[in-house]
Design a protein around this motif. Structure first.
Motif, PDB file in Angstrom:
ATOM      1  N   VAL A   1      30.524  38.353  39.697  1.00  0.00           N
ATOM      2  CA  VAL A   1      31.850  38.841  39.210  1.00  0.00           C
ATOM      3  C   VAL A   1      32.924  38.074  39.569  1.00  0.00           C
ATOM      4  CG1 VAL A   1      33.470  40.717  39.238  1.00  0.00           C
ATOM      5  CG2 VAL A   1      31.020  41.206  39.132  1.00  0.00           C
ATOM      6  N   ILE A   2      32.933  37.462  40.932  1.00  0.00           N
ATOM      7  CA  ILE A   2      34.045  36.775  41.403  1.00  0.00           C
ATOM      8  C   ILE A   2      33.903  35.263  40.857  1.00  0.00           C
ATOM      9  CG2 ILE A   2      34.722  35.630  43.523  1.00  0.00           C
ATOM     10  CD1 ILE A   2      33.790  37.896  44.979  1.00  0.00           C
TER      11      ILE A   2
ATOM     12  N   ALA B   1      37.071  31.921  34.589  1.00  0.00           N
ATOM     13  CA  ALA B   1      38.352  32.532  33.726  1.00  0.00           C
ATOM     14  C   ALA B   1      39.560  31.798  33.940  1.00  0.00           C
ATOM     15  CB  ALA B   1      38.417  34.067  33.809  1.00  0.00           C
TER      16      ALA B   1
ATOM     17  N   SER C   1      32.802  34.586  37.866  1.00  0.00           N
ATOM     18  CA  SER C   1      33.370  34.725  36.396  1.00  0.00           C
ATOM     19  C   SER C   1      34.672  34.888  36.362  1.00  0.00           C
ATOM     20  CB  SER C   1      32.976  36.017  35.921  1.00  0.00           C
ATOM     21  OG  SER C   1      31.273  36.036  35.855  1.00  0.00           O
ATOM     22  N   SER C   2      35.469  35.597  37.304  1.00  0.00           N
ATOM     23  CA  SER C   2      36.990  35.506  37.615  1.00  0.00           C
ATOM     24  C   SER C   2      37.373  34.049  37.606  1.00  0.00           C
ATOM     25  CB  SER C   2      37.452  36.507  38.792  1.00  0.00           C
ATOM     26  OG  SER C   2      36.877  37.689  38.450  1.00  0.00           O
TER      27      SER C   2
END
Length: 410
Positions: free
Chosen positions: A244-245, A251, A247-248
């Motif tokens: 998740v981190i 982004a 992917s952030s």
């Protein structure tokens, strides 16, 4: 940045030679013959374009030292053998580069030390051209030592600078993660050298400089490479901890590059006016740093002048051609080749004060040289790049022969 005939070819030769040099260094002391030939050809091409191609000879020496097997400070018999064999492998390559350099730059072959003399002459090169840094105008020989590094700091996208810093730090402080394959530290060190060394030489040697970082465009591909390595290293390290981190982070990086791409699209066709947020973008750089020094906005300004004359002048194809005197703060060729209205002939007066119209960029405050009614502007991102002025209210009518074309430029 593509306006000059040497900048991009030289950058291409330097980048290609650096890429091949890394391939050679990885296989020392027995590199592939094809890589050696390519390095010789590209080094010769770079030297034939600019004497700064001598940097590649220095990079080759550094590559041999960087890729020595074992601890760097220990020089046993095996390491001495590595040094000698590697040097002998590269010697014919440098001879090939020398031959190609002479073919493109015959003066260099008139005496063995002429390339060195050329480099020293380049470091003392000076003619009457001015540049601006933080609102202060300098002669090219008198710019501050940090002139070029400052322009890199304010013109290269911030995301690139951050990635470069991360890549260099990864050599000193490796990012360790179980599922992260770290880039080779020696590769990064060699690419970093191609950025740090020429800028350091410029600062220490206090060589002449103007038009921002234009003469150091060959450093930009190495910067982009390091940025890719650094950003990839961080994202890979984050992925090992949390998807998740990671992917952030991806982004954020993607958004940053898209933002820069949008800025370039809005600047088109004047992408070389890009400035990063360190100085507040183009708006913060206006009249404080180099802007449209090529006067690339002249054709657009000319189109606006012709449109203005179409609206305000009574022009008939059967009448004798109407002549208008136009003072231009810029080069002549791009102006003349973009005259599209056949009924108009632009007469360039040798005395600016007689001119009926004035076209000038805001670079170096050239637009303030002559007064007049502003009838058009070329703008990007809300910043005026050049002005078109009508001076007919300030000048008396002047009888002009349409065939007499003189060019006052500045």
């Amino acid at each position: 940045m593509f306006n000059h005939t040497k900048d991009i070819p030289f950058a291409a030769a330097m980048t290609g030679a650096t890429f091949v040099l890394i391939r050679i260094a990885r296989r020392l002391p027995s590199p592939r013959a094809g890589d050696l030939a390519a390095f010789g050809l590209l080094t010769g091409a770079a030297l034939g374009i600019r004497v700064l191609g001598l940097l590649l000879v220095i990079y080759a020496g550094f590559a041999i030292a960087l890729y020595l097997p074992g601890p760097w400070l220990a020089l046993d018999r095996a390491r001495w053998r590595f040094l000698i064999e590697s040097s002998l492998r590269l010697l014919p390559v440098l001879m090939l580069a020398y031959v190609i350099m002479i073919l493109a730059w015959p003066w260099a072959g008139l005496a063995p030390l002429n390339p060195i003399r050329g480099l020293l002459a380049f470091s003392e090169f000076h003619y009457e051209i001015r540049t601006v840094l933080a609102s202060r105008v300098y002669e090219m020989a008198d710019v501050p030592r940090l002139y070029v590094p400052i322009y890199f700091l304010i013109r290269v996208p911030l995301l690139i600078l951050i990635g470069v810093a991360l890549a260099m730090l990864s050599v000193l402080f490796p990012l360790r993660a179980a599922r992260f394959r770290q880039p080779q530290g020696r590769d990064i060190a060699l690419v970093s050298l191609t950025v740090i060394f020429p800028l350091t030489c410029q600062v220490i040697g206090h060589g002449p400089a103007f038009t921002g970082l234009r003469h150091f465009l060959f450093v930009l591909p190495a910067l982009a490479t390091l940025a890719g390595i650094g950003l990839d290293a961080v994202l890979s390290a984050l992925a090992a901890r949390s998807r998740v981190i990671a992917s952030s982070g991806l982004a954020i990086v993607t958004a940053g590059f898209l933002c820069d791409a949008v800025t370039l699209a809005r600047l088109h066709p004047y992408e070389y006016l890009f400035y990063n947020p360190v100085v507040g973008g183009l708006q913060g750089a206006s009249r404080r740093y180099d802007l449209d020094y090529w006067f690339s906005s002249m054709p657009e300004a000319l189109n606006q002048l012709e449109a203005y004359l179409r609206r305000t002048a009574a022009i008939d194809a059967n009448w004798p051609a109407q002549v208008y005197s136009v003072a231009v703060c810029g080069e002549r060729l791009s102006f003349e080749k973009n005259v599209t209205l056949p009924q108009l002939h632009f007469d360039f007066k040798p005395q600016w004060e007689q001119s009926e119209f004035f076209i000038a960029p805001t670079h170096m405050n050239c637009d303030s040289d002559l007064d007049g009614k502003v009838i058009g502007t070329v703008e990007r991102l809300g910043v005026v790049i050049s002005y078109i002025k009508d001076r007919r209210a300030l000048t008396r009518p002047v009888t002009t022969d349409a065939a007499d074309v003189l060019v006052p430029t500045r």
